[in-house]
Design a protein around this motif. Structure first.
Motif, mmCIF file in Angstrom:
data_model
loop_
_atom_site.group_PDB
_atom_site.id
_atom_site.type_symbol
_atom_site.label_atom_id
_atom_site.label_comp_id
_atom_site.label_asym_id
_atom_site.label_seq_id
_atom_site.Cartn_x
_atom_site.Cartn_y
_atom_site.Cartn_z
ATOM 1 N N GLY A 215 8.537 4.773 9.404
ATOM 2 C CA GLY A 215 8.602 3.617 8.500
ATOM 3 C C GLY A 215 10.018 3.048 8.423
ATOM 4 N N ALA A 216 10.971 3.878 8.837
ATOM 5 C CA ALA A 216 12.385 3.495 8.891
ATOM 6 C C ALA A 216 12.821 2.826 7.582
ATOM 7 C CB ALA A 216 12.660 2.641 10.127
ATOM 8 N N LEU A 217 13.692 1.833 7.679
ATOM 9 C CA LEU A 217 14.240 1.255 6.438
ATOM 10 C C LEU A 217 13.271 0.316 5.740
ATOM 11 C CD1 LEU A 217 17.975 0.566 7.314
ATOM 12 C CD2 LEU A 217 16.944 2.546 6.203
ATOM 13 N N ASP A 218 12.271 -0.181 6.458
ATOM 14 C CA ASP A 218 11.256 -0.997 5.768
ATOM 15 C C ASP A 218 10.600 -0.153 4.687
ATOM 16 O OD1 ASP A 218 11.338 -3.550 7.125
ATOM 17 O OD2 ASP A 218 10.620 -2.475 8.885
ATOM 18 N N ALA A 219 10.330 1.098 5.035
ATOM 19 C CA ALA A 219 9.721 2.003 4.053
ATOM 20 C C ALA A 219 10.734 2.417 3.001
ATOM 21 C CB ALA A 219 9.164 3.231 4.774
ATOM 22 N N CYS A 220 11.921 2.840 3.444
ATOM 23 C CA CYS A 220 12.923 3.351 2.485
ATOM 24 C C CYS A 220 13.317 2.278 1.478
ATOM 25 C CB CYS A 220 14.171 3.814 3.223
ATOM 26 S SG CYS A 220 13.891 5.290 4.195
ATOM 27 N N ALA A 221 13.591 1.071 1.968
ATOM 28 C CA ALA A 221 14.085 0.033 1.054
ATOM 29 C C ALA A 221 13.038 -0.297 -0.005
ATOM 30 C CB ALA A 221 14.474 -1.213 1.838
ATOM 31 N N SER A 222 11.765 -0.255 0.395
ATOM 32 C CA SER A 222 10.719 -0.637 -0.569
ATOM 33 C C SER A 222 10.714 0.312 -1.762
ATOM 34 C CB SER A 222 9.336 -0.666 0.103
ATOM 35 O OG SER A 222 8.856 0.637 0.346
ATOM 36 N N VAL A 223 11.168 1.547 -1.561
ATOM 37 C CA VAL A 223 11.139 2.490 -2.683
ATOM 38 C C VAL A 223 12.518 2.805 -3.262
ATOM 39 C CG1 VAL A 223 8.917 3.492 -2.078
ATOM 40 C CG2 VAL A 223 10.983 4.482 -1.086
ATOM 41 N N HIS A 224 13.575 2.637 -2.446
ATOM 42 C CA HIS A 224 14.874 3.008 -3.056
ATOM 43 C C HIS A 224 15.502 1.852 -3.833
ATOM 44 C CE1 HIS A 224 17.741 2.017 0.554
ATOM 45 N NE2 HIS A 224 17.797 1.079 -0.336
ATOM 46 N N ILE A 225 15.192 0.613 -3.481
ATOM 47 C CA ILE A 225 15.849 -0.510 -4.186
ATOM 48 C C ILE A 225 15.602 -0.454 -5.700
ATOM 49 C CG2 ILE A 225 15.853 -3.034 -4.500
ATOM 50 C CD1 ILE A 225 15.603 -3.213 -1.420
ATOM 51 N N GLU B 140 0.845 -1.212 0.000
ATOM 52 C CA GLU B 140 0.000 0.000 0.000
ATOM 53 C C GLU B 140 0.871 1.249 0.000
ATOM 54 O OE1 GLU B 140 0.090 -2.271 2.417
ATOM 55 O OE2 GLU B 140 -1.691 -3.489 2.073
ATOM 56 N N PHE B 141 1.947 1.210 0.796
ATOM 57 C CA PHE B 141 2.847 2.369 0.853
ATOM 58 C C PHE B 141 3.559 2.555 -0.490
ATOM 59 C CE2 PHE B 141 7.215 3.891 1.359
ATOM 60 C CZ PHE B 141 6.940 5.190 1.763
ATOM 61 N N TYR B 142 4.085 1.465 -1.020
ATOM 62 C CA TYR B 142 4.812 1.512 -2.304
ATOM 63 C C TYR B 142 3.906 2.083 -3.393
ATOM 64 C CZ TYR B 142 7.136 -0.581 -6.427
ATOM 65 O OH TYR B 142 7.737 -0.805 -7.646
ATOM 66 N N ARG B 143 2.642 1.631 -3.407
ATOM 67 C CA ARG B 143 1.678 2.094 -4.417
ATOM 68 C C ARG B 143 1.415 3.595 -4.264
ATOM 69 N NH1 ARG B 143 1.816 0.286 -8.487
ATOM 70 N NH2 ARG B 143 1.770 2.436 -9.099
ATOM 71 N N ALA B 144 1.174 4.001 -3.002
ATOM 72 C CA ALA B 144 0.858 5.421 -2.752
ATOM 73 C C ALA B 144 2.046 6.300 -3.127
ATOM 74 C CB ALA B 144 0.488 5.625 -1.278
ATOM 75 N N PHE B 145 3.244 5.816 -2.829
ATOM 76 C CA PHE B 145 4.463 6.575 -3.121
ATOM 77 C C PHE B 145 4.636 6.714 -4.636
ATOM 78 C CE2 PHE B 145 9.110 7.117 -3.376
ATOM 79 C CZ PHE B 145 9.347 8.019 -2.351
ATOM 80 N N ALA B 146 4.434 5.625 -5.362
ATOM 81 C CA ALA B 146 4.565 5.676 -6.829
ATOM 82 C C ALA B 146 3.461 6.538 -7.427
ATOM 83 C CB ALA B 146 4.508 4.260 -7.402
ATOM 84 N N ASP B 147 2.235 6.363 -6.954
ATOM 85 C CA ASP B 147 1.111 7.128 -7.502
ATOM 86 C C ASP B 147 1.281 8.629 -7.248
ATOM 87 O OD1 ASP B 147 0.049 4.803 -8.405
ATOM 88 O OD2 ASP B 147 -1.536 4.645 -6.885
#
Ligand SMILES: Cc1cc2nc3c(=O)[nH]c(=O)nc-3n(C[C@H](O)[C@H](O)[C@H](O)COP(=O)(O)OP(=O)(O)OC[C@H]3O[C@@H](n4cnc5c(N)ncnc54)[C@H](O)[C@@H]3O)c2cc1C
Length: 392
Positions: A83-93, A42-49
């Protein structure tokens, strides 16, 4: 006062918009995804959208064409959100592949992949590390053998983050055996489909950052068309270096965000928690280390800013390398210091998941080790800035 405004004035509107998006994802959301090892779709989608994945990607590939300092600000806010690195990694990788493609990919590869990456449709993992080579990348042994119009790849990768979620991996291979006189040559990059025959993926049980699983990758005679080579055959090591300075800057920004969360939470808790009839924060042995963490982060933020400025101005590569490596060292050490003080400030409660301190502590610790360990950063600075003998 938010620690954010003590550090930065630039990209304020972007920071506020990202913080607003992140506020829709609670600390409990992140704790559950970390605990259960579930990718934060859900976070990855919202960030991309929201267009944030493409913030610093050129407009012709579907991005916004903003400078790297904007992406650094975005990732700092993501890290600082809880969200710490769980959030960051999902979008920076998936973004790590973009600079390599832009610089070395064919126009067809760029047009095929980059718009899909920034739209959040294509997740690419980054496959460098191998069990027997470790930090010494030139010793990798995953080998790609040419056969007509294709390559046949066999070998093993480890710590491939996001492989279970990814469609492709940017795979670092050897196409020639290592030559001691020219260790970096003979390395070639491929974009490999992870559902190819001959690929096995095995998640590694980890102590932290579990929302994005890291995996072992086994490749057994995997057939890859020759047009999946990225850049020049044999020049992959230097292609990899292309993205390194940018990655160091973004990682440093994430460290600042992680550290900010720790300082803010420590200061808040130290005012709220009363023991011996007064707030624990009234004790200098509690307030000084929190303040010291803040100062270390503040100092690191200025070095990061200098690194971002040099990078954006296209300064010479030695200057950029010195600043990006310095920022990586200082920011990761500062965020771990701040996290460790948060641990002390929360006392026994830092062990309760409910307070989210342990989650941050473990992830701040990771930043000193990966993607490059701080000893290797010191090796680089000792050699390149202080002219000491090469030690590795
Ligand atoms: C959660 C996580 C996610 C990761 N994700 C990815 C990923 O997506 N893709 C990927 O390719 N890799 C990934 N990695 C791998 C990561 O980049 C490596 O773990 C890191 O580079 C260190 O390599 P190593 O663990 O093999 O350590 P080693 O090379 O075995 O080193 C062990 C220790 O010895 C020190 N050391 C070794 N040589 C020297 C020297 N000459 N001088 C001083 N100190 C030295 C190192 O600094 C380190 O502290 C990930 C790792 C983790 C933990």
């Amino acid at each position: 006062m938010s620690v954010r405004y003590a550090f930065h004035q630039e990209h304020r509107e972007i920071r506020e918009a990202v913080a607003q998006l992140c506020s829709q994802f609670s600390l409990e959301y992140w704790d559950e995804h970390e605990r259960d090892g579930v990718f934060p779709e859900e976070f990855y989608r919202a960030f991309a959208d929201g267009g944030w994945l493409g913030a610093s990607t050129p407009v012709e590939y579907g991005g916004s064409g903003l400078p790297i300092s904007a992406l650094a600000a975005i990732l700092e806010e993501v890290a600082a959100s809880g969200g710490a690195l769980d959030a960051c990694a999902s979008v920076h990788i998936p973004l790590l592949t973009v600079p390599v493609l832009l610089r070395h990919g064919t126009p067809e590869q760029c047009h095929e992949m980059i718009p899909r990456i920034v739209a959040g449709e294509l997740f690419v993992s980054f496959g460098v590390t191998e069990p027997t080579a470790g930090t010494d990348t030139t010793r990798i042994s995953t080998f790609a053998r040419r056969r007509g119009d294709e390559y046949v790849i066999s070998g093993q990768k480890v710590w491939n983050s996001g492989a279970l979620r990814a469609e492709k991996v940017l795979l670092v291979t050897r196409t020639e055996h290592r030559d001691e006189a020219n260790r970096a040559s003979g390395i070639t990059l491929f974009l490999v489909d992870l559902d190819s025959d001959g690929i096995g993926i095995q998640p590694i049980p980890k102590i932290s950052r579990n929302a994005v699983k890291s995996c072992e990758l086994f490749l057994d005679e995997v057939v890859v068309p020759a047009d999946r080579v990225v850049g020049e055959v044999g020049k992959g090591f230097s292609h990899l270096l292309t993205g390194l300075n940018g990655e160091r800057l973004l990682l440093s920004a994430e460290c600042l965000g992680l550290g900010r969360w720790c300082v803010e939470q420590s200061a808040r808790y130290a005012c709220e928690r009363s023991v011996f009839g007064r707030p624990i924060g009234a004790n200098q042995s509690v307030q000084h280390p929190i303040t010291e963490g803040y100062l270390k982060l503040l100092a690191a933020s200025h070095v990061l800013e200098a690194g971002l400025e040099a990078f954006e101005a296209g300064a010479d590569s030695d200057q950029i390398g010195a600043l990006t490596n310095s920022a990586k060292f200082l920011a990761s050490e500062a965020c771990y210091f701040a996290a460790d003080q948060a641990f002390q400030t929360f006392g026994g409660y830092s062990f309760a998941r409910e307070y989210h301190v342990g989650r941050h502590w473990a992830q701040c610790r990771l930043q000193r080790v990966a993607p490059v360990a701080n000893q290797l950063v010191l090796n680089y600075l000792a050699e390149r800035v202080l002219d000491l003998p090469r030690s590795y």
